[in-house]
Design a protein around this motif. Structure first.
Motif, mmCIF file in Angstrom:
data_model
loop_
_atom_site.group_PDB
_atom_site.id
_atom_site.type_symbol
_atom_site.label_atom_id
_atom_site.label_comp_id
_atom_site.label_asym_id
_atom_site.label_seq_id
_atom_site.Cartn_x
_atom_site.Cartn_y
_atom_site.Cartn_z
ATOM 1 N N TRP A 186 -4.877 9.219 2.218
ATOM 2 C CA TRP A 186 -4.383 10.530 1.820
ATOM 3 C C TRP A 186 -3.020 10.877 2.413
ATOM 4 C CZ3 TRP A 186 -8.910 9.398 4.358
ATOM 5 C CH2 TRP A 186 -8.895 9.561 5.751
ATOM 6 N N ASP A 187 -2.599 10.217 3.488
ATOM 7 C CA ASP A 187 -1.280 10.523 4.058
ATOM 8 C C ASP A 187 -0.448 9.264 4.298
ATOM 9 O OD1 ASP A 187 -2.512 9.447 6.282
ATOM 10 O OD2 ASP A 187 -2.091 11.135 7.613
ATOM 11 N N THR A 188 -0.781 8.195 3.587
ATOM 12 C CA THR A 188 -0.051 6.934 3.773
ATOM 13 C C THR A 188 0.744 6.550 2.540
ATOM 14 O OG1 THR A 188 -1.683 6.136 5.367
ATOM 15 C CG2 THR A 188 -0.275 4.486 4.340
ATOM 16 N N ASN A 189 0.067 6.251 1.444
ATOM 17 C CA ASN A 189 0.783 5.795 0.259
ATOM 18 C C ASN A 189 -0.024 6.082 -0.998
ATOM 19 O OD1 ASN A 189 2.783 4.604 -1.303
ATOM 20 N ND2 ASN A 189 1.957 2.537 -1.072
ATOM 21 N N ALA A 190 0.621 6.701 -1.961
ATOM 22 C CA ALA A 190 -0.004 6.973 -3.257
ATOM 23 C C ALA A 190 0.844 6.299 -4.331
ATOM 24 C CB ALA A 190 -0.116 8.473 -3.496
ATOM 25 N N SER A 191 0.744 4.998 -4.379
ATOM 26 C CA SER A 191 1.504 4.219 -5.357
ATOM 27 C C SER A 191 0.930 4.418 -6.756
ATOM 28 C CB SER A 191 1.460 2.734 -4.997
ATOM 29 O OG SER A 191 2.001 1.952 -6.041
ATOM 30 N N LEU A 192 1.813 4.580 -7.727
ATOM 31 C CA LEU A 192 1.383 4.799 -9.108
ATOM 32 C C LEU A 192 1.337 3.521 -9.933
ATOM 33 C CD1 LEU A 192 3.326 8.080 -9.993
ATOM 34 C CD2 LEU A 192 0.898 7.847 -9.449
ATOM 35 N N THR A 193 1.630 2.386 -9.345
ATOM 36 C CA THR A 193 1.725 1.139 -10.108
ATOM 37 C C THR A 193 0.444 0.838 -10.865
ATOM 38 O OG1 THR A 193 3.281 0.266 -8.476
ATOM 39 C CG2 THR A 193 2.252 -1.308 -9.981
ATOM 40 N N LYS A 194 -0.667 0.758 -10.175
ATOM 41 C CA LYS A 194 -1.944 0.502 -10.838
ATOM 42 C C LYS A 194 -2.403 1.715 -11.644
ATOM 43 C CE LYS A 194 -3.859 -2.971 -7.685
ATOM 44 N NZ LYS A 194 -4.983 -3.293 -6.760
ATOM 45 N N TYR A 195 -2.160 2.903 -11.098
ATOM 46 C CA TYR A 195 -2.597 4.122 -11.790
ATOM 47 C C TYR A 195 -2.023 4.201 -13.199
ATOM 48 C CZ TYR A 195 -2.944 8.843 -13.438
ATOM 49 O OH TYR A 195 -3.199 9.924 -14.262
ATOM 50 N N LEU A 196 -0.724 3.968 -13.353
ATOM 51 C CA LEU A 196 -0.088 4.119 -14.660
ATOM 52 C C LEU A 196 -0.655 3.146 -15.685
ATOM 53 C CD1 LEU A 196 3.622 4.738 -13.593
ATOM 54 C CD2 LEU A 196 2.069 6.363 -14.706
ATOM 55 N N GLN A 197 -0.943 1.932 -15.274
ATOM 56 C CA GLN A 197 -1.546 0.968 -16.192
ATOM 57 C C GLN A 197 -2.963 1.415 -16.570
ATOM 58 O OE1 GLN A 197 -0.146 -1.579 -17.752
ATOM 59 N NE2 GLN A 197 -2.084 -1.924 -18.833
ATOM 60 N N ARG A 198 -3.718 1.856 -15.581
ATOM 61 C CA ARG A 198 -5.090 2.319 -15.855
ATOM 62 C C ARG A 198 -5.091 3.554 -16.746
ATOM 63 N NH1 ARG A 198 -6.994 1.678 -9.512
ATOM 64 N NH2 ARG A 198 -7.472 -0.572 -9.599
ATOM 65 N N ALA A 199 -4.166 4.472 -16.499
ATOM 66 C CA ALA A 199 -4.090 5.679 -17.307
ATOM 67 C C ALA A 199 -3.724 5.347 -18.753
ATOM 68 C CB ALA A 199 -3.069 6.642 -16.707
ATOM 69 N N LYS A 200 -2.811 4.408 -18.910
ATOM 70 C CA LYS A 200 -2.412 3.990 -20.261
ATOM 71 C C LYS A 200 -3.598 3.382 -21.001
ATOM 72 C CE LYS A 200 0.910 1.020 -22.679
ATOM 73 N NZ LYS A 200 2.034 0.048 -22.516
ATOM 74 N N GLU A 201 -4.334 2.523 -20.331
ATOM 75 C CA GLU A 201 -5.503 1.891 -20.949
ATOM 76 C C GLU A 201 -6.580 2.907 -21.291
ATOM 77 O OE1 GLU A 201 -6.599 -0.975 -18.014
ATOM 78 O OE2 GLU A 201 -4.982 -2.389 -18.552
ATOM 79 N N ALA A 202 -6.673 3.979 -20.502
ATOM 80 C CA ALA A 202 -7.689 5.005 -20.742
ATOM 81 C C ALA A 202 -7.274 5.999 -21.827
ATOM 82 C CB ALA A 202 -7.975 5.754 -19.446
ATOM 83 N N GLY A 203 -6.009 5.976 -22.218
ATOM 84 C CA GLY A 203 -5.531 6.897 -23.242
ATOM 85 C C GLY A 203 -5.024 8.216 -22.696
ATOM 86 N N ILE A 204 -4.711 8.246 -21.408
ATOM 87 C CA ILE A 204 -4.162 9.457 -20.785
ATOM 88 C C ILE A 204 -2.671 9.545 -21.114
ATOM 89 C CG2 ILE A 204 -3.650 10.576 -18.574
ATOM 90 C CD1 ILE A 204 -6.272 9.236 -17.536
ATOM 91 N N ASP A 205 -2.253 10.703 -21.622
ATOM 92 C CA ASP A 205 -0.892 10.853 -22.101
ATOM 93 C C ASP A 205 0.083 11.331 -21.032
ATOM 94 O OD1 ASP A 205 -1.201 10.423 -25.128
ATOM 95 O OD2 ASP A 205 -2.774 11.884 -24.696
#
Length: 243
Positions: A20-39
């Motif tokens: 929670w106070d170290t690193n919140a990288s979006l690299t994996k998140y953005l791919q997962r969100a795209k696959e889930a259909g999140i706009d």
């Protein structure tokens, strides 16, 4: 259907005591969100000792991919005392942010935060860390301000706190919640049934929780198309004045 994840951290913290106070990288998140259909995704910094710095870093992230993100300004109600209106106004005017984020981990909410939200007409996303009793105080004191209490009031899966929170969700028209990290599906169903779909926002608490998994909970609620549209984006757009 346009889907908005209303709860995601982005950027680096400086505490190094936990995710929670170290690193919140979006690299994996953005791919997962795209696959889930999140706009589109609402992002804000992880826990940080300097939120003016963290908000600037967040603005840089959004600037690189503006079509993917909305931003919230993170503040510490105690450490930033006397500066909150200035900080948030700058974030709105220069960065285009559309909400305020604060966390009980840093400090309890203050009148200064609420007054800032009132003046700038912004929603407040406040993690109360299970302190449900405080909700009645600020909900009554600031009926003009819309407060989003994530995780049904408790990321720690405190079912007593979450159950008590649903009563507040029903009682106060300016209290909302998001679905992020809610493990007990029956409580999520109860929140929708008692308070209505208009009071609930889809959120994942990314990048640490998988947005596709969190989104599936919404589909499993088997809401009507109009109710699902509210939870998946309509409520956020209304509260953030983005309609």
């Amino acid at each position: 259907m346009f889907i908005i994840d209303s709860h995601c951290h982005a950027g680096k913290g400086d505490g190094l005591t936990g995710p929670w106070d170290t690193n919140a990288s979006l690299t994996k998140y953005l791919q997962r969100a795209k696959e889930a259909g999140i706009d589109k995704t609402v992002i804000f910094p992880p826990i940080h000792s300097n939120y003016a710095q963290a908000n600037r870093a967040l603005a840089n992230i959004i600037q690189k991919q503006p079509r993917h993100f909305f931003g919230y300004a993170f503040v510490n109600a105690a450490k930033n005392k006397g500066q909150i209106l200035q900080m948030v106004r700058l974030a709105v005017r220069q960065y285009g942010f559309c909400g305020i984020k604060l966390h009980r981990y840093d400090a309890r909410i203050s009148r200064e935060v609420c007054e800032t939200a009132k003046v700038l007409v912004l929603p407040v996303l406040y993690d109360v860390l299970g302190e449900i009793q405080s909700i009645e105080l600020f909900a009554k004191a600031y009926p003009q301000v819309n407060f989003i209490i994530p995780h049904l009031g408790s990321f720690a899966d405190d079912w007593k706190a979450q159950s008590a929170f649903i009563d507040k969700l029903v009682k106060f028209p300016n209290i909302y919640t998001d679905t992020s990290a809610v493990k007990r599906f029956d409580l999520l169903e109860e929140a929708i049934q008692r308070a209505g779909a208009k009071k609930v926002l889809f959120g994942s608490d990314g990048p640490w929780l998988h947005p596709g998994l969190e989104l599936e909970k919404i589909f499993l609620l088997k809401l009507s198309p109009s109710e699902e549209a509210l939870v998946l984006g309509g409520n956020f757009l209304r509260l953030a004045n983005k309609q």
